[in-house]
Design an enzyme around this catalytic site. Structure first.
Site, mmCIF file in Angstrom:
data_model
loop_
_atom_site.group_PDB
_atom_site.id
_atom_site.type_symbol
_atom_site.label_atom_id
_atom_site.label_comp_id
_atom_site.label_asym_id
_atom_site.label_seq_id
_atom_site.Cartn_x
_atom_site.Cartn_y
_atom_site.Cartn_z
ATOM 1 C CB CYS A 92 32.029 38.820 43.225
ATOM 2 S SG CYS A 92 32.568 37.199 42.666
ATOM 3 N NE ARG A 113 37.534 33.876 37.968
ATOM 4 C CZ ARG A 113 37.192 34.857 37.146
ATOM 5 N NH1 ARG A 113 36.480 34.597 36.080
ATOM 6 N NH2 ARG A 113 37.581 36.076 37.370
ATOM 7 C CG HIS A 156 29.116 39.800 39.665
ATOM 8 N ND1 HIS A 156 30.096 40.761 39.702
ATOM 9 C CD2 HIS A 156 29.754 38.626 39.781
ATOM 10 C CE1 HIS A 156 31.274 40.187 39.836
ATOM 11 N NE2 HIS A 156 31.099 38.888 39.889
ATOM 12 C CD GLU A 176 27.780 43.866 39.580
ATOM 13 O OE1 GLU A 176 27.017 43.566 40.513
ATOM 14 O OE2 GLU A 176 28.873 43.315 39.406
#
Ligand code: GLN
Length: 256
Positions: free
Chosen positions: A99, A179, A235, A237
């Site tokens: 990101c 985002r 993401h 994670e």
């Protein structure tokens, strides 16, 4: 390579899924450092927070986490890390950006934010590509999907989950977009590992400029690799997804 169990006296057993050992730095200036560290440790690696240049010396690779790229940019410069990070990359250190971290690894930003003097945000660069920040629209700040992702095969660990274990489809990952940027253009040396088809992008309503709306049949690039550099718009994670980190550790170990 290591598809068979090593003999007992082997000095270096083959990589097992439960223990993908490497010392992996996580740039710890801002963003979701902890989630990356937990994922690395679940895979058997050591996560090392990196806040100063001297800490780059003891690591085998570096993760640039998600957060806010303008803040990460400012802090890397304030902490004197921007040039050491570029040097480490030039010297071959593998890096993975998620990101905001993807934005930091991009050579160019389509719509950089500017400070009060009109200076655009800067990146470390390294990946020959153009990214667009907040590309999927602010009004839908977060969404989750399953993505096809190239290069996740682990021939050396196949079957490690034990008999009867339900294995996730070999080439998909669970991806959360917050985002998120997308990659608008890649240079010749950059391989696209994942794209999200228009049908899987939530309808942003009428809030996006026309050039950001994704026409039916088009897909947006959300994961790329070039040499030892890896970047994802999303993401992995935050969902317990480990396969992207697994790929990165295998890149560090020269196994992928
Ligand atoms: N929109 C953020 C940026 O431009 C990235 C968001 C994220 O990392 N989750 O840096």
């Amino acid at each position: 390579m290591a598809s068979l169990d090593s003999p007992r006296d082997s000095p270096r057993p083959p990589a097992r899924r439960a223990s993908l050992g490497a010392r992996v730095g996580v740039l710890a200036l801002q963003g979701d450092v902890r989630e990356h560290a937990l994922t690395l440790e679940a895979l058997g690696s050591v996560a090392v927070p990196v806040r100063r240049a001297s800490e780059l010396a003891g690591i085998d690779g570096l993760i640039l986490p998600g957060g806010e790229s303008t803040t990460i940019d400012k802090l890397t410069r304030i902490f004197g890390l921007a040039e050491p990070l570029k040097d480490a990359m030039r010297n071959g250190m593998p890096m993975y950006g998620s990101c905001a971290g993807m934005i930091m690894l991009a050579d160019r930003i389509a719509d950089p934010s500017c400070d009060q003097h009109g200076n655009p945000q800067q990146t470390i660069g390294g990946l020959d590509m153009v990214v667009r920040r907040n590309a999927f629209g602010r009004q839908r700040e977060s969404f989750e999907t399953t993505l096809r992702f190239e290069g996740l095969d682990r021939p050396d660990t196949a079957g490690d989950d034990g008999p009867g274990t339900q294995r996730r489809e070999a080439d998909t990952v669970q991806a959360v977009f917050i985002r998120a940027p997308w990659v608008e253009k890649v240079g010749d040396g950059v391989r696209v590992l994942a794209s999200i088809p228009a049908a899987d992008i939530p309808d942003p309503g009428n809030d996006l400029p026309a050039h950001q709306l994704t026409p039916a049949g088009v897909a947006r690039i959300v994961a790329v690799r070039s040499g030892t550099l890896l970047a994802t718009s999303f993401h992995p994670e935050v969902t317990g997804e480990r396969r992207v980190h697994e790929l990165f550790i295998r890149m560090i170990r020269g196994e992928a």
